[in-house]
Design a protein around this motif. Structure first.
Motif, PDB file in Angstrom:
ATOM      1  N   PHE A 140       0.833  -1.203   0.000  1.00 33.86           N
ATOM      2  CA  PHE A 140       0.000   0.000   0.000  1.00 33.86           C
ATOM      3  C   PHE A 140       0.868   1.253   0.000  1.00 33.86           C
ATOM      4  O   PHE A 140       1.774   1.400   0.823  1.00 33.86           O
ATOM      5  CB  PHE A 140      -0.916   0.019   1.223  1.00 33.86           C
ATOM      6  N   ASP A 141       0.576   2.173  -0.898  1.00 35.49           N
ATOM      7  CA  ASP A 141       1.296   3.435  -0.954  1.00 35.49           C
ATOM      8  C   ASP A 141       0.454   4.436  -1.741  1.00 35.49           C
ATOM      9  O   ASP A 141       0.009   4.135  -2.851  1.00 35.49           O
ATOM     10  CB  ASP A 141       2.660   3.251  -1.623  1.00 35.49           C
TER      11      ASP A 141
ATOM     12  N   PHE B  36       2.075   8.648   3.193  1.00 34.93           N
ATOM     13  CA  PHE B  36       0.908   7.816   3.500  1.00 34.93           C
ATOM     14  C   PHE B  36       1.111   6.373   3.037  1.00 34.93           C
ATOM     15  O   PHE B  36       0.569   5.930   2.021  1.00 34.93           O
ATOM     16  CB  PHE B  36      -0.354   8.427   2.898  1.00 34.93           C
ATOM     17  N   ASN B  37       1.944   5.664   3.778  1.00 37.97           N
ATOM     18  CA  ASN B  37       2.095   4.215   3.637  1.00 37.97           C
ATOM     19  C   ASN B  37       2.470   3.675   5.011  1.00 37.97           C
ATOM     20  O   ASN B  37       2.635   4.439   5.970  1.00 37.97           O
ATOM     21  CB  ASN B  37       3.143   3.856   2.571  1.00 37.97           C
ATOM     22  N   PHE B  38       2.615   2.376   5.146  1.00 31.71           N
ATOM     23  CA  PHE B  38       2.822   1.801   6.466  1.00 31.71           C
ATOM     24  C   PHE B  38       4.244   2.012   6.997  1.00 31.71           C
ATOM     25  O   PHE B  38       4.504   1.737   8.172  1.00 31.71           O
ATOM     26  CB  PHE B  38       2.464   0.311   6.458  1.00 31.71           C
ATOM     27  N   ALA B  39       5.138   2.499   6.161  1.00 34.80           N
ATOM     28  CA  ALA B  39       6.465   2.891   6.638  1.00 34.80           C
ATOM     29  C   ALA B  39       6.519   4.383   6.939  1.00 34.80           C
ATOM     30  O   ALA B  39       7.468   4.857   7.563  1.00 34.80           O
ATOM     31  CB  ALA B  39       7.533   2.541   5.605  1.00 34.80           C
ATOM     32  N   GLY B  40       5.542   5.134   6.460  1.00 33.52           N
ATOM     33  CA  GLY B  40       5.450   6.548   6.776  1.00 33.52           C
ATOM     34  C   GLY B  40       6.355   7.465   5.981  1.00 33.52           C
ATOM     35  O   GLY B  40       6.491   8.638   6.320  1.00 33.52           O
ATOM     36  N   SER B  41       6.960   6.957   4.892  1.00 37.34           N
ATOM     37  CA  SER B  41       7.840   7.841   4.135  1.00 37.34           C
ATOM     38  C   SER B  41       8.068   7.325   2.717  1.00 37.34           C
ATOM     39  O   SER B  41       7.757   6.175   2.386  1.00 37.34           O
ATOM     40  CB  SER B  41       9.204   7.987   4.828  1.00 37.34           C
TER      41      SER B  41
ATOM     42  N   PHE C 274      -1.076  21.301   8.105  1.00 33.91           N
ATOM     43  CA  PHE C 274      -0.271  20.260   7.473  1.00 33.91           C
ATOM     44  C   PHE C 274       0.962  19.961   8.331  1.00 33.91           C
ATOM     45  O   PHE C 274       1.866  20.783   8.428  1.00 33.91           O
ATOM     46  CB  PHE C 274       0.158  20.687   6.065  1.00 33.91           C
ATOM     47  N   LEU C 275       0.975  18.775   8.932  1.00 29.04           N
ATOM     48  CA  LEU C 275       2.064  18.366   9.806  1.00 29.04           C
ATOM     49  C   LEU C 275       3.054  17.517   9.008  1.00 29.04           C
ATOM     50  O   LEU C 275       2.828  16.333   8.763  1.00 29.04           O
ATOM     51  CB  LEU C 275       1.524  17.570  10.993  1.00 29.04           C
ATOM     52  N   PHE C 276       4.155  18.144   8.601  1.00 31.04           N
ATOM     53  CA  PHE C 276       5.160  17.460   7.787  1.00 31.04           C
ATOM     54  C   PHE C 276       6.472  17.337   8.547  1.00 31.04           C
ATOM     55  O   PHE C 276       6.714  18.027   9.536  1.00 31.04           O
ATOM     56  CB  PHE C 276       5.400  18.223   6.482  1.00 31.04           C
TER      57      PHE C 276
ATOM     58  N   PRO D 264       8.967  14.052   1.776  1.00 34.80           N
ATOM     59  CA  PRO D 264       9.318  12.647   2.022  1.00 34.80           C
ATOM     60  C   PRO D 264       8.524  11.970   3.132  1.00 34.80           C
ATOM     61  O   PRO D 264       8.311  10.757   3.096  1.00 34.80           O
ATOM     62  CB  PRO D 264      10.808  12.712   2.398  1.00 34.80           C
ATOM     63  N   ASP D 265       8.126  12.744   4.173  1.00 36.69           N
ATOM     64  CA  ASP D 265       7.443  12.095   5.293  1.00 36.69           C
ATOM     65  C   ASP D 265       6.552  13.091   6.024  1.00 36.69           C
ATOM     66  O   ASP D 265       6.562  14.288   5.754  1.00 36.69           O
ATOM     67  CB  ASP D 265       8.456  11.448   6.252  1.00 36.69           C
ATOM     68  N   LEU D 266       5.774  12.562   6.974  1.00 35.61           N
ATOM     69  CA  LEU D 266       4.905  13.391   7.799  1.00 35.61           C
ATOM     70  C   LEU D 266       5.630  13.762   9.093  1.00 35.61           C
ATOM     71  O   LEU D 266       6.777  13.385   9.306  1.00 35.61           O
ATOM     72  CB  LEU D 266       3.597  12.653   8.081  1.00 35.61           C
ATOM     73  N   GLY D 267       4.938  14.493   9.979  1.00 31.38           N
ATOM     74  CA  GLY D 267       5.629  15.119  11.091  1.00 31.38           C
ATOM     75  C   GLY D 267       5.557  14.461  12.452  1.00 31.38           C
ATOM     76  O   GLY D 267       6.177  14.948  13.400  1.00 31.38           O
TER      77      GLY D 267
END
Length: 345
Positions: free
Chosen positions: A10-11, A34-39, A259-261, A298-301
């Motif tokens: 999932f991605d 937004f995937n299960f690795a978060g980045s 937006f939390l990045f 690349p990722d969320l915060g």
């Protein structure tokens, strides 16, 4: 809605945020968290693991080893749990506690390097530790994200085509530089298919990637203390170096808009806004409104709550200027130009 049987399947690849309402610039942010690795690192991890399995280097009884400041380690932890192999991550003391615990929750073993190499920093020390582990155990396998073609190939096959589909009028692609896998994969794709698209790299002040002098860096993700072997500067049109205080300020400006990045997003957005302002000016209704630019988050915060979004950490690590409100790149033109380096391409 997709139905999956393995977490790495999932991605979300088609989500973009329009930053123009906040920053007055036709700049779009591709969201990769937004995937299960978060980045975004899950893409490269999948590609590199698939290549190692196809080559017969990774199989039953193997222990995968990789050096990572955080996100690649989490991505490989997810893959290891899903695919049933062991994983050992070599990180350093800048990797935050939440990331370390996340890797351990997936079953990974984590080695934390606490002393940098005298000339090659934490990255050099981590790589030396990896090589020592390999020498002591022939069942350990190093993917080597700093050299593996799978790192850039993942983005050549997925990230860049997704941007091209969404933005047929793209003028500028602005990409953060860490291992340079994302940068090189996207740059190769657009050089081959849309050579008119300008490629701008964003790096952290203190990183040696593009030949600048080394300095202490506190936010993991972008920047290196050892020049990445994957980098081909001929594919890059310009480079922007961003101070970490500006990174923090932009992250906090984004979160004020909901937006939390992560830290790397603050860096690339700062660099993108500054470079676009330098090239096209700030006037509304002028040429700047005709330029379509995309950058990549690349990722969320969530993993940065004790660093980028923690006031005491910011004061102690990057200085009180990181707490000032406003976008990091909104500085005097001469000051910004001092951090802007054009390179041939």
């Amino acid at each position: 809605m997709p139905v999956i049987s393995a977490s790495h399947e999932f991605d979300v690849s088609d989500l973009f945020v329009n930053l123009q309402p906040f920053f007055g610039r036709r700049l779009f942010l591709k969201v990769e968290g937004f995937n299960f690795a978060g980045s975004i690192k899950l893409k490269a991890a999948r590609e590199m693991v698939a290549q190692a399995e196809a080559a017969g280097a990774l199989g039953p009884g193997s222990t995968l080893v990789e050096s990572s400041s955080g996100n690649m380690g989490v991505a490989l932890s997810v893959l290891a749990a899903s695919r049933g192999f062991k994983f050992l991550c070599v990180t350093d003391s800048r990797c935050n506690a939440v990331t370390r615990r996340t890797m351990e929750s997936f079953g990974a073993e984590v080695h934390v390097i606490t002393e940098p190499h005298e000339t090659e920093g934490f990255l050099g020390a981590r790589i030396r530790h990896v090589k020592a582990l390999l020498a002591a155990d022939e069942k350990k396998v190093w993917l080597n994200q700093y050299l593996s073609a799978g790192n850039w190939m993942a983005h050549y096959r997925t990230t860049a085509p997704a941007i091209a589909r969404q933005f047929p009028d793209l003028n500028v692609l602005i990409v953060g530089a860490g291992t340079t896998g994302t940068l090189m994969g996207c740059a190769r794709y657009f050089r081959e298919r849309r050579p008119g698209v300008r490629i701008v790299a964003v790096d952290s002040v203190g990183s040696v990637t593009f030949g600048e002098p080394p300095a202490t860096r506190h936010i993991p993700g972008l920047g290196t203390s050892v020049r990445p072997p994957l980098l081909d500067e001929s594919l890059v049109d310009a480079v922007v170096h961003v101070p970490e205080a500006d990174t923090v300020r932009t992250c906090r400006e984004l979160v004020r808009h909901g937006f939390l990045f992560g830290g790397s997003t603050g860096t690339v957005v700062t660099g993108a806004l500054g470079w676009l302002s330098e090239q096209y000016g700030d006037g509304v209704g002028g040429v700047s409104d005709q330029v379509t630019a995309v950058t990549i988050s690349p990722d969320l915060g969530e993993r940065y709550m004790e660093t980028v979004y923690h006031d005491e950490w910011v004061r102690n690590s990057v200085g009180s200027e990181g707490l000032a409100q406003g976008v990091g790149s909104v500085r005097a033109g001469a000051e910004f130009a001092a951090g802007l380096e054009a390179v041939s391409g």
